[in-house]
Design a protein around this motif. Structure first.
Motif, mmCIF file in Angstrom:
data_model
loop_
_atom_site.group_PDB
_atom_site.id
_atom_site.type_symbol
_atom_site.label_atom_id
_atom_site.label_comp_id
_atom_site.label_asym_id
_atom_site.label_seq_id
_atom_site.Cartn_x
_atom_site.Cartn_y
_atom_site.Cartn_z
ATOM 1 N N GLU A 1 30.685 51.907 34.017
ATOM 2 C CA GLU A 1 31.880 51.085 34.101
ATOM 3 C C GLU A 1 31.558 49.733 34.703
ATOM 4 O O GLU A 1 30.800 49.640 35.663
ATOM 5 C CB GLU A 1 32.876 51.781 35.036
ATOM 6 N N VAL A 2 32.120 48.688 34.142
ATOM 7 C CA VAL A 2 32.029 47.362 34.737
ATOM 8 C C VAL A 2 33.439 47.001 35.188
ATOM 9 O O VAL A 2 34.335 46.877 34.358
ATOM 10 C CB VAL A 2 31.522 46.319 33.719
ATOM 11 N N VAL A 3 33.627 46.891 36.495
ATOM 12 C CA VAL A 3 34.963 46.591 37.013
ATOM 13 C C VAL A 3 34.978 45.152 37.522
ATOM 14 O O VAL A 3 34.295 44.819 38.481
ATOM 15 C CB VAL A 3 35.331 47.545 38.164
ATOM 16 N N VAL A 4 35.720 44.322 36.842
ATOM 17 C CA VAL A 4 35.780 42.914 37.231
ATOM 18 C C VAL A 4 37.096 42.662 37.937
ATOM 19 O O VAL A 4 38.164 42.839 37.350
ATOM 20 C CB VAL A 4 35.680 41.999 35.991
ATOM 21 N N THR A 5 37.018 42.247 39.199
ATOM 22 C CA THR A 5 38.252 41.936 39.917
ATOM 23 C C THR A 5 38.340 40.451 40.230
ATOM 24 O O THR A 5 39.278 40.015 40.876
ATOM 25 C CB THR A 5 38.319 42.754 41.221
ATOM 26 N N ALA A 6 37.337 39.703 39.743
ATOM 27 C CA ALA A 6 37.322 38.262 40.011
ATOM 28 C C ALA A 6 38.446 37.586 39.236
ATOM 29 O O ALA A 6 38.488 37.688 38.008
ATOM 30 C CB ALA A 6 35.981 37.678 39.595
ATOM 31 N N PRO A 7 39.351 36.876 39.937
ATOM 32 C CA PRO A 7 40.487 36.281 39.227
ATOM 33 C C PRO A 7 40.098 35.183 38.238
ATOM 34 O O PRO A 7 40.738 35.037 37.199
ATOM 35 C CB PRO A 7 41.363 35.726 40.356
ATOM 36 N N ARG A 8 39.055 34.399 38.542
ATOM 37 C CA ARG A 8 38.722 33.309 37.623
ATOM 38 C C ARG A 8 37.569 33.624 36.692
ATOM 39 O O ARG A 8 36.997 32.734 36.073
ATOM 40 C CB ARG A 8 38.433 32.016 38.392
ATOM 41 N N GLY A 9 37.224 34.907 36.608
ATOM 42 C CA GLY A 9 36.269 35.300 35.578
ATOM 43 C C GLY A 9 34.815 35.015 35.893
ATOM 44 O O GLY A 9 34.463 34.619 36.992
#
Ligand SMILES: Nc1ncnc2c1ncn2[C@@H]1O[C@H](COP(=O)(O)OP(=O)(O)OP(=O)(O)O)[C@@H](O)[C@H]1O
Ligand SMILES: [Mg+2]
Lengths: 318, 494
Positions: free
Chosen positions: B326-334
């Motif tokens: 799984e790749v979990v991205v929580t960064a708001p600006r990508g």
């Protein structure tokens, strides 16, 4: 490595797809035509005869597309050739002189296009778009805006729906020759290299401009020969003949597995592509389908060919 | 005897004078390093030597005879061959076809002799790579950048053949791992001993000291100094390259940015998590990678060439398929990627600097060209890109300056997470320090950065934590203070 493993890792040849497609389409027509009349040898020969012009043009177009170029002037050049042959015959020249002159004119046109593309680095699309118009105009002007009737003096027997017609055998021989040149000679390797990465080719001392001049000259020479074949069927010089032929030719080459970006392509694939187009056309006529169905089927085949080819590419990459 | 003599060469592109009277003498049996900042004109000089460009003024001799190549074929006949800075293989041809390109063994009517070609190519390949390292029937386009580099070197050697006198290597090790680079220099030494003159363009001063017999520095289109790199102190060489001291450059850069802090203030345990990987596996590589990236930290990834570093970054970004995990991205600006393949996917070489920097999936529907230009000009001065202005074609910039344009685009996008693949490849010492400082500064401003680099010293000095990738498996990360270059190398190679 076991033979099986090496078989699996072997790259599937690009012509395999169009070959299978050809078999499938042919079989479908053979099944659905009443009394399987599509299998009769006369129809087979008719198709062979009809394929000759398209296939010979596709040979040259394959070279052009492998270098990453394109040639839109093919149809006009074929028409011009029929006019030149007819005009010379009418003027009393022998068939040999007429054919030689027409083919020489075509080759000169190709060399001119090649110089524009190879030496002056003009875009092939634009150069040949211009050439297409100029040649069409010249053909019509040369023929004084009408068909030129003449005694074909034996040239009409060049291409017939018969096994003894030399035209079919000439086409086969030319295909073999171009396939050998492209696959097994230095020149052929340089054609691929220029299409794949021109900067690399230059760095290795290849005169990319010269390669392109030769490619366009050979392509137009072949279009000239195709024009002679066309005259053989028409038996008149027709300046309005073969409008849009170049698009069928490009379609044949693309179906044959050559991407327009250059660097790849195979003569065998292009020949199968040309045959496929003719089979669809003949089959449709034979079944009495309206012509719009042929257009749509040909178009769908182009889509499918490109999709299958790109899937094959993606698979070999990973 | 002098193998290659270049005298008073001048060259300008339009209004830009790139070379203003350059002299260079290269002896047989010597490795001659040519050094200089990005845009100093090193590659241009080499392209002139190879006949790919033509000097406006000046003369050359090879082996004492006048030499004025009109094209690379002339150069080859005179025994001059080159491995250029940018990758130049034909992607559709296989390794063998690429190596014998232009010198294909052939019989009557130009019919190829396949067996001879295989022999020539394998002989050349054996000179640069171990047995079986490079699959000879692989298509060049499907190979890694490092393998392509090796094939190009083999090609240059094959092209030179028996009559080679001068071999020009333009940044040959920029994309090689340590073991490949070591093998290359071993070969260079053997070639040199057999009488060849080797011109080596590089930014690695360590390699110059270890492997070059003489050096020449170019700056502002002129030769600024030359000597023996074994005796000349590195500070002096750097001074000749920059025209000022390296430390003062760093100082200036710091002052300009309000003194970015180095090392330290590692993010506290409470910092926001931007990205998390849970045993991620790609199609071939990576095989198992877990990591977390928090705001304000730089996570370094070390690993040998082929260990799957680039593939890991691509999988994180979704450019390659993730097979499991799984790749979990929580960064708001990508997230944004700085590609190692500058010319291939990092930049639009045919477009202007400003357009490249402005390229973005977000932004307004209509663009105002004057804004784009002004923005480009701002970034050009911010990163000191050496160019004639924001309208210059990126393809006409020197390699190092192209890299800066790529970085500028990412910075403009203001991503929260930056995936940075070999950011200092082909960049000169001063810019290198500048780029690394910039990364630290960005981390200081709350970005999360994953830094992949073959330069282990760079990782140790820049990162907060470092993880090692070994054959597709990522180890747990440890604080950078626990690592040094040797430990990293041992871990990566074990
Ligand atoms: N075809 C061209 N048109 C215009 N400018 C050019 C062209 N080729 C090179 N230049 C310019 O010439 C200068 C020198 O470039 P060159 O590639 O020789 O630098 P370099 O010393 O090799 O730098 P690097 O270390 O970054 O590779 C650069 O400023 C570049 O923008
Ligand atoms: Mg350079």
């Amino acid at each position: 490595m076991s033979a099986l493993a090496s078989l699996r890792t072997m790259r599937r040849p690009a012509w395999l797809g169009p070959f299978v497609a050809l078999l499938v389409v042919y079989t479908i027509f053979a099944i659905i035509t009443p009394e399987h009349s599509f299998l009769r040898s006369q129809i087979f020969l008719t198709m062979a005869r009809q394929s000759v012009v398209l296939a010979i043009c596709a040979l040259g177009m394959t070279l052009v597309i492998v270098t990453g170029g394109i040639d839109l002037s093919t149809g006009s050049l074929v028409a011009l050739t029929t006019v030149v042959v007819a005009k010379m015959l009418k003027g009393g020249s022998s068939p040999v002189v007429a054919v030689a002159t027409a083919v020489a004119v075509a080759t000169a046109v190709g060399a001119f296009v090649g110089v524009c593309v190879g030496r002056f680095r003009l875009m092939p699309f634009v150069v040949t778009l211009g050439t297409m118009a100029v040649l069409r105009g010249s053909a019509i002007g040369l023929a004084s805006e009408q068909k030129i009737d003449c005694d074909p003096r034996g040239l009409d027997h060049l291409l017939e729906a018969s096994l003894s017609a030399p035209g079919i055998w000439i086409a086969l021989a030319l295909a073999a020759l171009v396939a050998i040149v492209l696959g097994y000679t230095r020149f052929g390797r340089h054609v691929f290299a220029v299409g794949s990465n021109e900067a690399a080719a230059r760095l290795c001392g290849i005169d990319a401009g010269r390669v392109k001049i030769l490619v366009y000259a050979i392509s137009s020479l072949l279009a000239g020969i195709a024009g002679v074949m066309e005259f053989s069927t028409l038996t008149v010089g027709d300046p309005t003949d073969s409008v849009g032929l170049e698009l069928d030719v490009i379609a044949a080459v693309v179906i044959g597995g050559a991407p327009l970006a250059g660097g790849e392509g195979s003569v065998l694939g292009s020949v199968f592509g040309a045959l496929l187009i003719i089979v669809i056309r003949t089959g449709a006529v034979h079944m009495g389908m309206p012509s719009w169905v042929q257009y749509i089927v040909t178009g769908v085949i182009i889509f499918v060919a490109v999709a299958v080819d790109s899937a094959r590419r993606r698979r070999t990459r990973s | 005897m002098n193998a290659l003599v270049v005298s008073a060469i001048e060259k300008s592109f339009g209004p830009v004078d790139v070379l203003r009277g350059v002299d260079l003498e290269v002896h047989g049996s010597e490795v001659h390093a040519v050094l200089g900042e990005n845009g100093a004109g090193k590659s241009t000089l080499m392209r002139i030597v190879l006949g790919l460009e033509h000097a406006d003024r000046g003369t050359m001799t090879v082996g004492g005879k006048p030499y004025a190549p009109r094209n690379p074929a002339d150069a080859r006949r005179a025994g001059v061959v080159m491995v250029p800075q940018e990758r130049t293989l034909c992607p559709h041809l296989d390794v063998i076809e690429n190596i014998v390109l232009g010198i294909e063994p052939s019989g009557p009517l130009g019919v190829l002799r396949e067996k001879d070609a295989v022999a020539v190519a394998t002989r050349a390949l054996a000179l640069v790579a171990g047995e079986g390292r490079i699959p000879i029937r692989a298509r060049a386009g499907a190979m890694s950048v490092a393998d392509q580099q090796l094939v190009e070197i083999a090609r240059a050697l094959a092209q030179g053949g028996e009559s080679a006198r001068v071999l020009v290597l333009d940044e040959p090790t920029a994309s090689l791992g340590k073991s490949d680079a070591d093998r290359l220099f071993e070969r260079v030494r053997a070639l040199k001993e057999s009488g060849l003159a080797v011109v080596l363009v590089t930014h690695f001063l360590g390699d110059v000291r270890d492997h070059a017999d003489r050096y020449t520095v170019l700056r502002d289109g002129k030769v600024q100094g030359s000597g023996d790199p074994k005796t000349a102190p590195p500070e002096q060489i750097v001074h000749e390259m920059l025209g000022r001291e390296l430390e003062s450059v760093r100082g200036e850069a710091d002052a300009a940015k309000g003194g970015a802090g180095y090392r330290g203030e590692a993010p506290g345990g409470g910092a926001e998590t931007l990205l998390e990987l849970r045993t991620v596996a790609g199609v071939a590589k990576p095989r198992a990678a877990s990591l977390t990236l928090k705001r304000g930290e730089i996570l370094g990834i070390a690993g040998l060439v082929g260990s799957g570093r680039t593939e890991l970054l691509r999988a994180i970004l979704g450019l390659d398929r993730v097979k499991s995990g799984e790749v979990v991205v929580t960064a708001p600006r990508g997230m944004g990627l700085l590609s190692e393949d500058r010319g291939g996917e990092g930049l639009m070489l045919g477009r202007s600097i400003a357009e490249n920097i402005a390229l973005s999936p977000r932004g307004p529907l209509f663009v105002n060209p004057s804004h784009t230009r002004a923005d480009g000009a701002r970034w050009i001065s911010e990163l000191s890109v050496r160019s004639s202005g924001p309208d210059q074609r990126v393809g006409d910039l020197s390699g190092g300056n192209q890299q800066k344009v790529q970085i500028a685009r990412l910075l403009r996008e203001d991503f929260d997470v930056l995936l940075v693949d070999e950011p200092t490849r082909g960049i000169d010492v001063a810019s290198k320090a500048q780029v690394l400082d910039l990364l630290r500064e960005l981390a200081g401003k709350g970005k999360g950065i994953i830094l992949v680099s073959s330069q282990l010293d760079e990782l140790v000095s820049t990162c907060d934590r470092i993880a090692v990738l070994r054959r597709g498996e990522l180890s747990a990360s440890r604080p950078a203070t626990e690592w040094d270059e040797e430990k990293l190398l041992l871990e990566a190679a074990s």
